[in-house]
Each structure stands twice: as structure tokens, then as C-alpha cells.
Design a protein around this motif. Structure first.
Motif, short mmCIF file in Angstrom:
data_model
loop_
_atom_site.label_atom_id
_atom_site.label_comp_id
_atom_site.label_asym_id
_atom_site.label_seq_id
_atom_site.Cartn_x
_atom_site.Cartn_y
_atom_site.Cartn_z
N ARG A 17 1.07 -1.18 -0.12
CA ARG A 17 0.21 0.05 0.09
C ARG A 17 0.79 1.30 -0.10
O ARG A 17 1.78 1.27 0.57
CB ARG A 17 -1.00 0.16 1.13
N ALA A 18 0.34 2.23 -0.74
CA ALA A 18 1.27 3.53 -0.82
C ALA A 18 0.36 4.83 -0.92
O ALA A 18 -0.92 4.47 -1.26
CB ALA A 18 2.15 3.51 -1.92
N ASP A 19 0.82 5.94 -0.91
CA ASP A 19 -0.04 7.07 -0.97
C ASP A 19 0.19 7.42 -2.48
O ASP A 19 1.32 7.91 -2.77
CB ASP A 19 0.58 8.12 0.14
N TRP A 20 -0.82 7.78 -3.22
CA TRP A 20 -0.78 7.98 -4.89
C TRP A 20 -1.36 9.22 -4.80
O TRP A 20 -2.19 9.73 -4.43
CB TRP A 20 -1.24 6.85 -5.37
N ARG A 21 -0.91 9.83 -6.06
CA ARG A 21 -1.67 10.82 -6.64
C ARG A 21 -1.81 10.68 -7.99
O ARG A 21 -1.16 10.27 -8.76
CB ARG A 21 -0.72 12.33 -6.85
N VAL A 22 -3.34 10.87 -8.19
CA VAL A 22 -3.90 10.22 -9.44
C VAL A 22 -4.75 11.71 -10.14
O VAL A 22 -5.29 12.28 -9.72
CB VAL A 22 -4.79 9.35 -9.22
N THR A 61 -6.42 16.37 -9.77
CA THR A 61 -5.52 15.35 -9.02
C THR A 61 -6.07 15.02 -7.68
O THR A 61 -6.40 16.04 -6.77
CB THR A 61 -4.18 16.11 -8.94
N VAL A 62 -6.18 14.06 -7.33
CA VAL A 62 -6.59 13.61 -5.89
C VAL A 62 -5.52 12.48 -5.35
O VAL A 62 -4.76 11.88 -5.91
CB VAL A 62 -8.03 12.84 -6.22
N LEU A 91 -18.58 15.87 -17.36
CA LEU A 91 -17.50 15.74 -18.31
C LEU A 91 -16.66 14.76 -18.64
O LEU A 91 -16.94 13.62 -17.72
CB LEU A 91 -16.28 17.03 -17.51
N HIS A 92 -16.31 14.39 -19.76
CA HIS A 92 -15.37 13.30 -20.16
C HIS A 92 -14.09 13.11 -19.76
O HIS A 92 -13.38 14.05 -20.06
CB HIS A 92 -15.86 12.89 -21.74
N VAL A 93 -13.80 11.94 -19.12
CA VAL A 93 -12.37 11.78 -18.73
C VAL A 93 -11.69 11.29 -20.21
O VAL A 93 -12.43 10.60 -21.15
CB VAL A 93 -12.30 10.49 -17.85
N VAL A 94 -10.69 11.92 -20.38
CA VAL A 94 -9.78 11.69 -21.57
C VAL A 94 -8.62 11.44 -21.37
O VAL A 94 -7.74 11.03 -22.20
CB VAL A 94 -9.63 13.08 -22.49
N GLY A 95 -7.90 11.22 -19.81
CA GLY A 95 -6.71 10.74 -19.83
C GLY A 95 -6.59 10.39 -18.03
O GLY A 95 -7.30 11.25 -17.35
N VAL A 96 -5.59 9.76 -17.83
CA VAL A 96 -5.32 9.64 -16.41
C VAL A 96 -3.96 9.15 -16.08
O VAL A 96 -3.15 8.62 -16.80
CB VAL A 96 -6.20 8.44 -15.82
N GLN A 97 -3.48 9.80 -15.11
CA GLN A 97 -1.96 9.74 -14.78
C GLN A 97 -1.84 9.26 -13.26
O GLN A 97 -2.42 9.99 -12.54
CB GLN A 97 -1.01 10.60 -15.11
N ALA A 98 -1.11 7.95 -12.81
CA ALA A 98 -0.83 8.11 -11.46
C ALA A 98 0.50 7.76 -11.13
O ALA A 98 1.44 7.43 -11.93
CB ALA A 98 -1.65 6.69 -10.89
N ARG A 99 0.83 8.31 -10.05
CA ARG A 99 2.33 8.19 -9.44
C ARG A 99 2.03 8.36 -7.87
O ARG A 99 1.33 8.81 -7.35
CB ARG A 99 3.18 9.46 -10.06
N THR A 100 3.16 7.90 -7.42
CA THR A 100 3.33 7.94 -5.90
C THR A 100 3.60 9.50 -5.68
O THR A 100 3.84 10.20 -6.26
CB THR A 100 4.51 7.18 -5.34
N ALA A 101 3.09 9.48 -4.34
CA ALA A 101 3.10 10.86 -3.62
C ALA A 101 4.44 11.42 -3.73
O ALA A 101 4.62 12.57 -4.14
CB ALA A 101 2.52 10.91 -2.37
#
Length: 179
Positions: A17-22, A61-62, A91-101
């Protein structure tokens, strides 16, 4: 020799488990009222909403706690979808990026080519008050991001504007009413 767990070759270990920013990219524009609605409806300790008017996109970003990349993407998309639905926005989602905090913070700390009004005033050699007048001109570059601290512009766009800007020094002449 180390003990190897009994698992097929090539199967990844259980993610920790980790803290992510999406960051979810949405097609369309969010005005300040819509951005505030989303910010208040998303259940996240961190919510950053950035506008990209030149491409008519908004990035939301969440922060999510998840066991791995795929779980982080799913949790982030779900949080933003709930926020949009609760705010009554379609609104339509057109992209997503996830990385660790940690990676997200490292990227944000890197110097960028985005400039605020104070930096624009230095580039153009004018007052900040004059910058705020210039941004109203139709030929002035569009802002790239609008964080709570103020609109940010691309340095290259400002430098290009400076090369072609017809500077008029001094105040315009007053014309008499008889002319």
C-alpha cells in the motif's frame, strides 16, 4: 539459498500500500464555481484542480491510498467520477496518470517554464498593473494553468509576445471634442 515463495515465474509480488496522486484529465472547461463544487465534493485529503484553457482541458488530481498502480488508477477515477456526479457536472475523462506521492512532489518541485504576473512584468519590463491590463488583449497569450495563487503563462509564449508586441510609450493623446 534464499527461500522463494511458491508463485509462478514472472508473477509480480503483492503490491505494498502506498500514497498515490492520480491526475484525471477532463475534456472541457471548469469555471471557478464548478472547480469549487468539485473540490468540495471529492473525498480526498489533496485535491488540485488545474485548468488548461489552450487545450480546453482540466486536470483534477486526488490523493488515494492503494495497493499498487492499477488500484490507484481505479480509486482515483472513482473519486473524480463521484465528485463530478455530486457536483452535477458531465465532463468526459480523456486521460489519467498515477504516480506515488513522492514522485508527484518531485515533479512539482522541478523548475517549470510557467510564469506568473510578477515574472511577466520582469520579462516585459513593465509594472504588474500593466500586465493585468495586457492579459485582457485578444493577442495576449492564453494562460496555461489557474491554481489558487493566480494564472500561469508559458514563458515561451510571453517571450514570443514580447518580440511582436507594438509597445506604445506614454499615455494616449487626448483628443478634443471638435475633432
Amino acid at each position: 539459498m534464499e527461500n522463494q515463495p511458491d508463485r509462478p515465474a514472472g508473477e509480480p509480488q503483492s503490491p505494498v500500500r502506498a500514497d498515490w496522486r492520480v491526475t484525471v484529465t477532463l475534456a472541457g472547461y471548469l469555471d471557478a464555481e464548478d472547480a469549487t463544487k468539485i473540490d468540495h465534493t471529492i473525498d480526498s485529503s489533496v485535491t488540485v484542480i488545474e485548468q488548461r484553457p489552450a487545450s480546453e482541458r482540466a486536470d483534477v488530481t486526488v490523493a488515494v491510498d492503494a495497493a499498487g498502480l492499477v488500484a490507484a488508477v481505479h480509486a482515483g477515477l472513482a473519486a473524480v467520477a463521484r465528485g463530478l456526479a455530486d457536483a452535477g457536472l458531465k465532463l468526459h475523462v480523456v486521460g489519467v496518470q498515477a504516480r506515488t506521492a513522492e514522485e508527484y512532489e518531485r515533479e512539482r518541485a522541478e523548475p517549470s517554464d510557467l510564469v506568473n504576473a510578477a515574472e511577466i512584468s520582469k520579462i516585459l519590463g513593465i509594472s504588474r498593473q500593466r500586465v493585468h491590463q495586457l492579459v485582457e488583449r485578444p493577442d495576449f497569450p492564453k494562460w496555461r494553468y489557474n491554481p489558487p495563487t493566480g494564472k500561469l503563462y508559458d514563458r515561451h509564449d510571453i517571450e514570443e509576445f514580447d518580440r511582436h508586441w507594438d509597445r506604445t510609450i506614454g499615455r494616449p493623446r487626448k483628443t478634443s471634442r471638435s475633432e
